[in-house]
Design a protein around this motif. Structure first.
Motif, mmCIF file in Angstrom:
data_model
loop_
_atom_site.group_PDB
_atom_site.id
_atom_site.type_symbol
_atom_site.label_atom_id
_atom_site.label_comp_id
_atom_site.label_asym_id
_atom_site.label_seq_id
_atom_site.Cartn_x
_atom_site.Cartn_y
_atom_site.Cartn_z
ATOM 1 N N VAL A 5 5.657 -20.739 1.486
ATOM 2 C CA VAL A 5 6.148 -19.709 0.845
ATOM 3 C C VAL A 5 6.392 -19.744 -0.447
ATOM 4 N N GLY A 6 5.678 -19.009 -1.396
ATOM 5 C CA GLY A 6 5.650 -19.105 -2.793
ATOM 6 C C GLY A 6 6.985 -18.835 -3.317
ATOM 7 N N THR A 7 7.102 -19.067 -4.498
ATOM 8 C CA THR A 7 8.451 -18.506 -5.335
ATOM 9 C C THR A 7 8.606 -17.226 -5.442
ATOM 10 N N THR A 8 9.522 -16.870 -6.428
ATOM 11 C CA THR A 8 9.959 -15.573 -6.610
ATOM 12 C C THR A 8 8.785 -14.561 -6.717
ATOM 13 N N PRO A 9 8.887 -13.517 -6.010
ATOM 14 C CA PRO A 9 7.943 -12.419 -6.262
ATOM 15 C C PRO A 9 7.752 -12.088 -7.797
ATOM 16 N N ARG A 10 6.643 -11.604 -8.242
ATOM 17 C CA ARG A 10 6.307 -11.136 -9.750
ATOM 18 C C ARG A 10 6.832 -9.684 -9.474
ATOM 19 N N VAL A 11 6.741 -8.782 -8.599
ATOM 20 C CA VAL A 11 7.270 -7.621 -8.587
ATOM 21 C C VAL A 11 8.536 -7.522 -7.547
ATOM 22 N N VAL A 12 9.784 -6.962 -8.301
ATOM 23 C CA VAL A 12 10.990 -7.110 -7.855
ATOM 24 C C VAL A 12 11.796 -5.906 -8.063
ATOM 25 N N LYS A 13 11.829 -5.333 -6.621
ATOM 26 C CA LYS A 13 12.540 -4.230 -6.766
ATOM 27 C C LYS A 13 13.695 -4.111 -5.642
ATOM 28 N N SER A 14 14.711 -3.199 -5.942
ATOM 29 C CA SER A 14 15.675 -3.101 -5.028
ATOM 30 C C SER A 14 15.193 -2.491 -3.896
ATOM 31 N N ASP A 15 16.003 -2.430 -2.700
ATOM 32 C CA ASP A 15 15.770 -1.894 -1.353
ATOM 33 C C ASP A 15 15.534 -0.157 -1.683
ATOM 34 N N GLN A 16 16.552 0.285 -2.446
ATOM 35 C CA GLN A 16 16.557 1.542 -2.513
ATOM 36 C C GLN A 16 15.007 1.784 -3.415
ATOM 37 N N GLU A 17 14.707 1.181 -4.196
ATOM 38 C CA GLU A 17 13.411 1.513 -5.035
ATOM 39 C C GLU A 17 12.314 1.362 -4.229
ATOM 40 N N TRP A 18 12.228 0.381 -3.370
ATOM 41 C CA TRP A 18 11.097 0.371 -2.043
ATOM 42 C C TRP A 18 11.292 1.702 -1.580
ATOM 43 N N ARG A 19 12.567 1.952 -0.947
ATOM 44 C CA ARG A 19 12.578 3.427 -0.099
ATOM 45 C C ARG A 19 12.115 4.620 -0.979
ATOM 46 N N GLU A 20 12.417 4.591 -2.259
ATOM 47 C CA GLU A 20 11.871 5.867 -3.045
ATOM 48 C C GLU A 20 10.286 5.845 -3.378
ATOM 49 N N GLN A 21 9.799 4.721 -3.314
ATOM 50 C CA GLN A 21 8.381 4.515 -3.538
ATOM 51 C C GLN A 21 7.358 4.569 -2.404
ATOM 52 N N LEU A 22 7.979 4.202 -1.200
ATOM 53 C CA LEU A 22 7.053 4.123 0.101
ATOM 54 C C LEU A 22 7.384 5.238 0.983
ATOM 55 N N ALA A 23 6.503 5.801 1.520
ATOM 56 C CA ALA A 23 6.654 6.634 2.635
ATOM 57 C C ALA A 23 7.392 6.048 3.656
ATOM 58 N N PRO A 24 8.236 6.562 4.974
ATOM 59 C CA PRO A 24 8.985 5.957 5.741
ATOM 60 C C PRO A 24 7.981 4.862 6.573
ATOM 61 N N GLU A 25 6.960 5.226 6.917
ATOM 62 C CA GLU A 25 6.023 4.627 7.914
ATOM 63 C C GLU A 25 5.853 3.370 6.923
ATOM 64 N N GLU A 26 5.342 3.445 5.754
ATOM 65 C CA GLU A 26 4.808 2.312 4.825
ATOM 66 C C GLU A 26 6.062 1.377 4.506
ATOM 67 N N TYR A 27 7.189 1.844 4.451
ATOM 68 C CA TYR A 27 8.480 0.998 4.186
ATOM 69 C C TYR A 27 8.600 0.114 5.565
ATOM 70 N N ALA A 28 8.411 0.934 6.653
ATOM 71 C CA ALA A 28 8.936 0.141 8.057
ATOM 72 C C ALA A 28 7.987 -1.156 8.075
ATOM 73 N N VAL A 29 6.571 -0.928 7.646
ATOM 74 C CA VAL A 29 5.660 -2.059 7.779
ATOM 75 C C VAL A 29 5.769 -3.100 6.779
ATOM 76 N N LEU A 30 5.753 -2.526 5.535
ATOM 77 C CA LEU A 30 5.646 -3.390 4.292
ATOM 78 C C LEU A 30 7.094 -4.309 4.020
ATOM 79 N N ARG A 31 8.167 -3.427 4.208
ATOM 80 C CA ARG A 31 9.377 -3.909 3.783
ATOM 81 C C ARG A 31 10.396 -4.480 4.824
ATOM 82 N N GLN A 32 9.822 -4.026 6.090
ATOM 83 C CA GLN A 32 10.847 -4.498 7.365
ATOM 84 C C GLN A 32 9.789 -5.265 8.461
ATOM 85 N N ALA A 33 8.564 -5.689 7.997
ATOM 86 C CA ALA A 33 7.830 -6.415 8.917
ATOM 87 C C ALA A 33 7.365 -5.709 9.847
ATOM 88 N N GLY A 34 7.125 -4.291 10.310
ATOM 89 C CA GLY A 34 6.724 -3.746 11.212
ATOM 90 C C GLY A 34 5.155 -3.824 11.366
#
Length: 142
Positions: A5-34
Motif C-alpha cells: 500500500v502506497g503513501t498518502t493519496p494524491r487526490v484527497v477528498k472528504s467522504d461528503q465530497e466523494w458522495r457529491e461527485q459520484l453516483a450512489p452505485e459508483e460510490y458503493a464500489v469506488l469508496r466502499q469496496a463494493g
C-alpha cells in the motif's frame, strides 16, 4: 506478487465530497469496496481502443492493449498502464484471501488481481476490475 500500500493519496477528498461527485452505485464500489454484478458492466465486452481511467479521479490505470477475454464477468487486464498506477493490498473479506486493486492516485477500490490461473498473457495475472470504477477514453479516430 507482493502486496503493498502506497503513501498518502494524491487526490484527497472528504467522504461528503466523494458522495457529491459520484453516483450512489459508483460510490458503493469506488469508496466502499463494493462489486458490481458480473456481466452487467459497461466495459465487460468492450474492444474499443483507448485508455481506461479511474472514474473517481481520472488517473490513467489500464490500456486497451492489455485487456483480454477472461469470461469472468468483469473487464480483465493483464497489466496496469504504469507500475505506479495501482496499489495492491491484502483483502481477507468474504472468507478468502485476495489482493485488492486500488487507484494509486485516490485510493478508490477498482477490483482484485489474481495470478496463476493459466491465461495466455505475458504476466499470468488477471486484474479483474469493476466497469463502474473505470472511464474509457477512446483513442482519436476510433
Amino acid at each position: 506478487m507482493k502486496p503493498v500500500v502506497g503513501t498518502t493519496p494524491r487526490v484527497v477528498k472528504s467522504d461528503q465530497e466523494w458522495r457529491e461527485q459520484l453516483a450512489p452505485e459508483e460510490y458503493a464500489v469506488l469508496r466502499q469496496a463494493g462489486t458490481e454484478r458480473p456481466f452487467t458492466g459497461e466495459y465487460t465486452d468492450t474492444k474499443t481502443t483507448g485508455v481506461y481511467e479511474c472514474r473517481a479521479c481520472g488517473a490513467e490505470l489500464f490500456r486497451s492493449d492489455t485487456k483480454f477475454e477472461s469470461h469472468c464477468g468483469w473487464p480483465s487486464f493483464y497489466d496496469p498502464a504504469d507500475s505506479d498506477a495501482v496499489l495492491l493490498r491484502e483483502d481477507r473479506t468474504m472468507g478468502m484471501r485476495r489482493i485488492e486493486v486500488l487507484c494509486a492516485s485516490c485510493h478508490s477500490h477498482l477490483g482484485h488481481v489474481f495470478e496463476g490461473e493459466g491465461y495466455a498473457t505475458p504476466t499470468d495475472q488477471r486484474y479483474c476490475i469493476n466497469s463502474i470504477s473505470l472511464k474509457l477514453v477512446e483513442d482519436a479516430g476510433d
